[in-house]
Every structure is written in C-alpha cells, then in structure tokens.
Design a protein around this motif. Sequence first.
Motif, PDB file in Angstrom:
ATOM      1  N   ALA A  22       0.567  -1.090  -0.281  1.00  0.00           N
ATOM      2  CA  ALA A  22      -0.328  -0.020  -0.214  1.00  0.00           C
ATOM      3  C   ALA A  22       0.684   1.428   0.052  1.00  0.00           C
ATOM      4  O   ALA A  22       1.860   0.915   0.539  1.00  0.00           O
ATOM      5  CB  ALA A  22      -0.913   0.170   1.144  1.00  0.00           C
ATOM      6  N   ALA A  23      -0.205   2.467  -0.363  1.00  0.00           N
ATOM      7  CA  ALA A  23       0.965   3.352  -0.952  1.00  0.00           C
ATOM      8  C   ALA A  23       0.500   4.597  -0.757  1.00  0.00           C
ATOM      9  O   ALA A  23      -1.300   4.968  -1.353  1.00  0.00           O
ATOM     10  CB  ALA A  23       2.221   3.546  -1.506  1.00  0.00           C
ATOM     11  N   VAL A  24      -0.155   5.187   0.221  1.00  0.00           N
ATOM     12  CA  VAL A  24      -1.148   6.317   0.377  1.00  0.00           C
ATOM     13  C   VAL A  24      -0.728   7.984   0.084  1.00  0.00           C
ATOM     14  O   VAL A  24       0.595   8.469   0.969  1.00  0.00           O
ATOM     15  CB  VAL A  24      -2.020   6.510   2.027  1.00  0.00           C
ATOM     16  CG1 VAL A  24      -2.221   8.006   2.496  1.00  0.00           C
ATOM     17  CG2 VAL A  24      -2.021   4.904   1.944  1.00  0.00           C
ATOM     18  N   ILE A  25      -1.091   8.836  -0.518  1.00  0.00           N
ATOM     19  CA  ILE A  25      -1.223  10.080  -1.019  1.00  0.00           C
ATOM     20  C   ILE A  25      -1.923  11.073  -0.500  1.00  0.00           C
ATOM     21  O   ILE A  25      -3.484  10.423  -0.112  1.00  0.00           O
ATOM     22  CB  ILE A  25      -0.857  10.522  -2.497  1.00  0.00           C
ATOM     23  CG1 ILE A  25      -1.484  10.015  -2.674  1.00  0.00           C
ATOM     24  CG2 ILE A  25       1.139   9.114  -2.707  1.00  0.00           C
ATOM     25  CD1 ILE A  25      -0.943  10.586  -4.533  1.00  0.00           C
ATOM     26  N   HIS A  40      -6.213   8.954  -0.302  1.00  0.00           N
ATOM     27  CA  HIS A  40      -6.099   8.111  -1.740  1.00  0.00           C
ATOM     28  C   HIS A  40      -4.777   7.385  -1.280  1.00  0.00           C
ATOM     29  O   HIS A  40      -3.750   7.514  -1.297  1.00  0.00           O
ATOM     30  CB  HIS A  40      -5.593   9.546  -3.086  1.00  0.00           C
ATOM     31  CG  HIS A  40      -6.733   9.788  -3.586  1.00  0.00           C
ATOM     32  ND1 HIS A  40      -6.499   9.724  -4.804  1.00  0.00           N
ATOM     33  CD2 HIS A  40      -6.692  11.638  -2.929  1.00  0.00           C
ATOM     34  CE1 HIS A  40      -8.197  10.550  -5.120  1.00  0.00           C
ATOM     35  NE2 HIS A  40      -8.018  11.870  -3.630  1.00  0.00           N
ATOM     36  N   ALA A  41      -5.902   5.911  -1.450  1.00  0.00           N
ATOM     37  CA  ALA A  41      -4.078   4.958  -1.567  1.00  0.00           C
ATOM     38  C   ALA A  41      -4.578   4.376  -2.412  1.00  0.00           C
ATOM     39  O   ALA A  41      -5.425   4.244  -3.500  1.00  0.00           O
ATOM     40  CB  ALA A  41      -5.620   4.201  -0.327  1.00  0.00           C
ATOM     41  N   PHE A  42      -3.453   3.362  -2.994  1.00  0.00           N
ATOM     42  CA  PHE A  42      -3.474   2.876  -3.655  1.00  0.00           C
ATOM     43  C   PHE A  42      -1.996   1.142  -3.189  1.00  0.00           C
ATOM     44  O   PHE A  42      -2.017   1.332  -2.098  1.00  0.00           O
ATOM     45  CB  PHE A  42      -2.309   3.105  -4.824  1.00  0.00           C
ATOM     46  CG  PHE A  42      -2.420   4.863  -5.212  1.00  0.00           C
ATOM     47  CD1 PHE A  42      -2.851   4.997  -6.342  1.00  0.00           C
ATOM     48  CD2 PHE A  42      -2.223   5.680  -5.004  1.00  0.00           C
ATOM     49  CE1 PHE A  42      -3.528   5.562  -7.399  1.00  0.00           C
ATOM     50  CE2 PHE A  42      -2.249   7.052  -5.303  1.00  0.00           C
ATOM     51  CZ  PHE A  42      -3.041   7.065  -6.312  1.00  0.00           C
ATOM     52  N   ILE A  43      -3.303   0.252  -3.917  1.00  0.00           N
ATOM     53  CA  ILE A  43      -2.627  -0.656  -3.164  1.00  0.00           C
ATOM     54  C   ILE A  43      -2.326  -2.264  -4.272  1.00  0.00           C
ATOM     55  O   ILE A  43      -2.894  -1.708  -5.319  1.00  0.00           O
ATOM     56  CB  ILE A  43      -3.719  -1.546  -2.449  1.00  0.00           C
ATOM     57  CG1 ILE A  43      -5.164  -1.701  -2.781  1.00  0.00           C
ATOM     58  CG2 ILE A  43      -4.113  -0.279  -1.035  1.00  0.00           C
ATOM     59  CD1 ILE A  43      -6.174  -2.530  -2.225  1.00  0.00           C
ATOM     60  N   GLN A  64     -12.646  -0.103   3.216  1.00  0.00           N
ATOM     61  CA  GLN A  64     -12.921   2.044   4.045  1.00  0.00           C
ATOM     62  C   GLN A  64     -13.711   1.023   5.159  1.00  0.00           C
ATOM     63  O   GLN A  64     -12.835   1.548   6.600  1.00  0.00           O
ATOM     64  CB  GLN A  64     -13.809   2.412   2.791  1.00  0.00           C
ATOM     65  CG  GLN A  64     -12.944   3.250   1.540  1.00  0.00           C
ATOM     66  CD  GLN A  64     -13.485   3.410   0.983  1.00  0.00           C
ATOM     67  OE1 GLN A  64     -14.764   3.406   0.627  1.00  0.00           O
ATOM     68  NE2 GLN A  64     -13.487   4.633   0.609  1.00  0.00           N
ATOM     69  N   ALA A  65     -14.384  -0.347   5.076  1.00  0.00           N
ATOM     70  CA  ALA A  65     -14.571  -0.167   6.110  1.00  0.00           C
ATOM     71  C   ALA A  65     -14.026  -0.546   7.640  1.00  0.00           C
ATOM     72  O   ALA A  65     -13.829  -0.796   8.643  1.00  0.00           O
ATOM     73  CB  ALA A  65     -15.707  -1.536   6.596  1.00  0.00           C
ATOM     74  N   PHE A  66     -13.117  -1.566   6.674  1.00  0.00           N
ATOM     75  CA  PHE A  66     -11.978  -2.097   7.583  1.00  0.00           C
ATOM     76  C   PHE A  66     -10.861  -0.877   8.587  1.00  0.00           C
ATOM     77  O   PHE A  66     -10.575  -1.224   9.914  1.00  0.00           O
ATOM     78  CB  PHE A  66     -11.065  -3.072   7.363  1.00  0.00           C
ATOM     79  CG  PHE A  66      -9.548  -3.663   7.660  1.00  0.00           C
ATOM     80  CD1 PHE A  66     -10.096  -5.512   8.600  1.00  0.00           C
ATOM     81  CD2 PHE A  66      -8.301  -3.083   7.439  1.00  0.00           C
ATOM     82  CE1 PHE A  66      -8.899  -5.295   8.716  1.00  0.00           C
ATOM     83  CE2 PHE A  66      -7.297  -3.315   7.523  1.00  0.00           C
ATOM     84  CZ  PHE A  66      -7.654  -4.940   8.933  1.00  0.00           C
ATOM     85  N   CYS A  67     -10.905   0.043   7.385  1.00  0.00           N
ATOM     86  CA  CYS A  67     -10.133   1.293   8.094  1.00  0.00           C
ATOM     87  C   CYS A  67     -10.384   1.611   8.916  1.00  0.00           C
ATOM     88  O   CYS A  67      -9.725   2.276  10.022  1.00  0.00           O
ATOM     89  CB  CYS A  67      -9.796   2.004   7.244  1.00  0.00           C
ATOM     90  SG  CYS A  67      -7.955   1.028   5.451  1.00  0.00           S
ATOM     91  N   LYS A  83      -8.513   9.960   8.880  1.00  0.00           N
ATOM     92  CA  LYS A  83      -7.835   8.992   8.283  1.00  0.00           C
ATOM     93  C   LYS A  83      -7.827   8.299   7.411  1.00  0.00           C
ATOM     94  O   LYS A  83      -7.331   7.807   6.388  1.00  0.00           O
ATOM     95  CB  LYS A  83      -7.056   9.145   9.607  1.00  0.00           C
ATOM     96  CG  LYS A  83      -5.865   9.840  10.043  1.00  0.00           C
ATOM     97  CD  LYS A  83      -5.553   8.468  11.451  1.00  0.00           C
ATOM     98  CE  LYS A  83      -5.426   9.682  12.441  1.00  0.00           C
ATOM     99  NZ  LYS A  83      -4.180   8.812  13.434  1.00  0.00           N
ATOM    100  N   VAL A  84      -8.885   7.945   6.845  1.00  0.00           N
ATOM    101  CA  VAL A  84      -9.393   6.373   5.514  1.00  0.00           C
ATOM    102  C   VAL A  84      -9.713   6.889   5.132  1.00  0.00           C
ATOM    103  O   VAL A  84     -10.204   8.407   3.759  1.00  0.00           O
ATOM    104  CB  VAL A  84     -11.425   6.406   6.630  1.00  0.00           C
ATOM    105  CG1 VAL A  84     -11.851   4.991   5.442  1.00  0.00           C
ATOM    106  CG2 VAL A  84     -11.034   6.209   7.834  1.00  0.00           C
ATOM    107  N   PRO A  85      -8.861   6.462   4.140  1.00  0.00           N
ATOM    108  CA  PRO A  85      -8.974   6.506   2.663  1.00  0.00           C
ATOM    109  C   PRO A  85     -10.343   7.446   1.616  1.00  0.00           C
ATOM    110  O   PRO A  85     -11.814   6.120   2.104  1.00  0.00           O
ATOM    111  CB  PRO A  85      -7.918   5.273   1.936  1.00  0.00           C
ATOM    112  CG  PRO A  85      -7.624   5.080   2.567  1.00  0.00           C
ATOM    113  CD  PRO A  85      -8.318   4.960   4.357  1.00  0.00           C
TER     114      PRO A  85
END
Length: 521
Positions: free
Chosen positions: A452-455, A467-470, A482-485, A493-495
């Motif tokens: 995962a990478a988040v920006i 935005h998350a890239f996985i 998203q529910a898991f986050c 903080k949730v993407p």
Amino acid sequence: MLAQLHEYQNLDQFISSACQTYGDKDAFTSVGKTLSFAQVDTLAEQLAGYFYGQGLRAGDRIAIQLPNVNQYPIVVYAAFKLGLVVVNTNPLYTPREMLHQFNDSGAKALVILSDLYPKLDIILAETQIEQVISTGAADLLLDSSDPVAEHCVTWHQALAQGQGQYYPRSSAQLDDVAVLQYTGGTTGVSKGAQLTHKNLIANSLQTKEAFGDRYDDTSEIFICPLPLYHIYAFTLSILINTASGNHSVLIPNPRDLDAFVKAIKPFRFTSFAGINTLFVGLCATKEFTQLDFSSLRLTLSGGAALTTTAASAWVKVTGCSISEGYGLSETSPVVTLNQPGKEQIGTVGLPLRDTEVELWDENDKAVADGESGQIVVRGPQVMKGYWNRPEETAKALTADGYFKTGDVGIRLANSAIKVVDRLKDMIIVSGFNVYPNEVEDVLVSHPAVFEAAVIGKADERTGEAVHAFITIKQDVDEQELQAFCREQLTNYKVPKHIHILEELPKSTVGKILRRELRDEA
C-alpha cells in the motif's frame, strides 16, 4: 516579551491569577451552561484535591479525551494546580490509537466522555491508567450522574471526594513539561511534543500581542468551534482567553451547522477561530448569514491553507477579514500571523515577536531572498523535544535551537512568509494531520492487501483527501477496505479513494515512490 514571561513561575500562576482577577466574569459556555472564572477555579480546586487524594503527583501524566465541554478547561486547570502533565487526546480515536497514546505517554489518569467508555474498556487493561473519571456533556447541568463502570468514578463523585482535600500547589518551573501534544511523524508513529510552561506562556503572550487592537482584555466573546485537544484551540481558548479575562463559547460539534448557529446566536460575539472548510460551510448556511456580525472584529484561521474563495466569502457575509497564521504542535503552536485588518491573503504573515524564521536548503544553509527553502523556527515557543524519542528529537531540533518544520516556504519582499509545499508526506484533511505510513500499516494488515502507498490529493471540500494505492493477494472491494480502516483509524484518516494497481512504482532499491503516484493521481 521575556520580562513579561518571567512574571510567572508556571501555568498555574498564569491561569489562577486570571481566575481570581476576573472572578465574576463569564469564562466558558458549552451546551447552554455558562461558568464564571471563579466557578471554573473552584471546580478545578476540587478536582485537584481528588487527583492528589488518589495518589497523582507532579510530573504524572493525565489524559483528557473530551469534546468541547466546560469540563475540559476545568481538568486542565486542575492538572496545572498539581503540576501534572496534560495529554490531549482526540475523542474520535479508535481503541488502537488510544492504546498507543496512553501507553506512549505513560498516562496514570484519564478523564473521558461517558459515551467513549466502551472504546476504553477494550484496551484499559493494557494501559498504565489507574484512575478514570467518566463525564457526560450534561454533568454541569445536573447535580448527579450515574456510574458508568466499576473502573470509573463519575464527575460528581470526583468533585465530592476532592472538596476540601489538601494538595500541594505546583512548584513546576518554566522549563518543566506541561503538555504532551501528540503529532504524527515520518515514521507514522504518533509522538508527543513536549511543550513546557515557558513554551505555552510565551506563545500566549506572543500571539495575543499579534492580535493588535482588534483584541481587548475582558471584552471578547470568542467563538471556539475548533477542538480543544488541538493545540490551536487549546492555546487560544484555554490559555489566551482565560489569561485575558475573555469569554470562550465552546462548540462541541461544529459539523452540525444548524446546532452551531443556534449555539452562537444569543451572543454578540467579537472574535472567531476556524479553518478553511468551516468558513466555507458556514458561509453556505442561510441561518448563519442572517446572524448579527456587527461586533465581530477578529477572525483567525490556521491548521490548513486559507483559500481566496473562503476569505472573500467570509468578508462578504460577516464584514470581517480573516487573519491566517501558521504553526505546529511543536511550536505551541503559533509561528507567524497576518496582522488583523492588513492581511496579505496567500501568505501566513510575519513571525511573532522573539521568533526567528529562516529558510534552509538541503544542506541546512540559508537560501537567497525569494528562493524556497525548508521553514525552520527558533523562539521561546519551540518544544523541548519529543517525549522519549531522542533520535527523532535530534532530527528535528538543531544544536542551536532551530526546529525543522518539514514545510517549504518563501519569504516575500515585505518579509511575509508564504508556505508553498511540504518536504514530508503528511496530508492535511480539514486541518488535521494524516501520516501515510500509519494508514499504509493498517491497509497491509488486511489479508487481501499485499502492498500500500498513501498520498494526499487536492480536495475542494477538505483541502486534501486521502488516496490509497494498493496491490492485492485476492479480490477485495473498496467499501470493504474502507470499513476495515474505519475500525482502526479516526474517520478523517480513512482513504476517500482506494485504487488497485498491478504494481506500485518503486526505486531501484525497492522504495515505493509516492511522488510518482501523486503526479498520476
């Protein structure tokens, strides 16, 4: 400035002297209840007596996990009376986030909103917390409250037990730690900025001076919708306004704009603190635009960049300009501020008194005028260091006292500072810091996620959005992730968007290149 600073030994003297001076004046209003300075001080005395009777001693940490209710300043002032260290804690935190902050700080006591107790119950046995006071928003409206759990006492029980209880007055010195203000880091681990009595008193005096003649002792009615656990509101309402004998109107839930307007309508408010998203939302709310703004003379913005659109809308609706400032948890927080009435929109103004701001290149050398460089700050408001993190402290603070902010700025011809970028990957969502590593760690703990990478990406409503890239090991949809986050991260903080890729861009040594993702997003 320094002469005025040394009139006080510590924050107890700074606050208690004000409470005695302004005794009968209104101090705080929340959920329809107004307390005078004398009432706040009396309740703080009782609470300090309770804490001492339960074995808390100077230097012990006490966590506060409350929204903007009148109990908040009472707990803070009680802590100051005893020389305890305040640990401001976000009420929206998940049990995972609470556990880290409580254990990292070594908090021995906690004052928590009753509604949040179920989250605490999950992790309490894993902490060092020995004393828990549970309080509801209505506790200052009613004479009694029901017990919440066997590990807790109620607000009224604590006050009753503390009434008349002896305690030794704080002997804290200016260089002693008063507050642990938690902030993220490049590692993604939230760490406590050690703010001393000197840091906080100095920044209160510096900031108040920068307000100029638009701010008066004893006559302000200050609207505070920003959360008191955030250092911006903490310094403004709990310190500056009290020391000046001014009235703070606390808004527990600024997202409920209808309730917000109803709460402030009875007041001829004179000053207001907010962030860009709040200004935009209020100006689009019909009931707000119909309020009486004839007394409003000071509006402050911080925490996130102020847009020209928001500033223009606010002036059109209220007739009052917005003074944008710049600061960080590590600087108590204010570093610069636009002079009220003479704002230069798009800048964060001039450094406060006794505050040195320099712009450095990658070799820690000052850049030429007009060139961009990392903003570094030296002044009496700069933190002592990070709590129990000497290596992180060494990275952030130079030997001669400059704090490296990680933000990039330019000094304009008139000496105003313009913030143009960030060196670090921090994302700012509606004024709140989000650190990519923390979100990435949660994402990769899901069994379907490989990497995962988040920006952060520009967002019209919140300034930036996560935005998350996985890459994945098995099929999974965005909603499930998203529910898991949400189970492990505070909502902001949730993407907002999760993008599934075949592979993530990496350097030759295998480091994920967030910058490339930012360019593509």
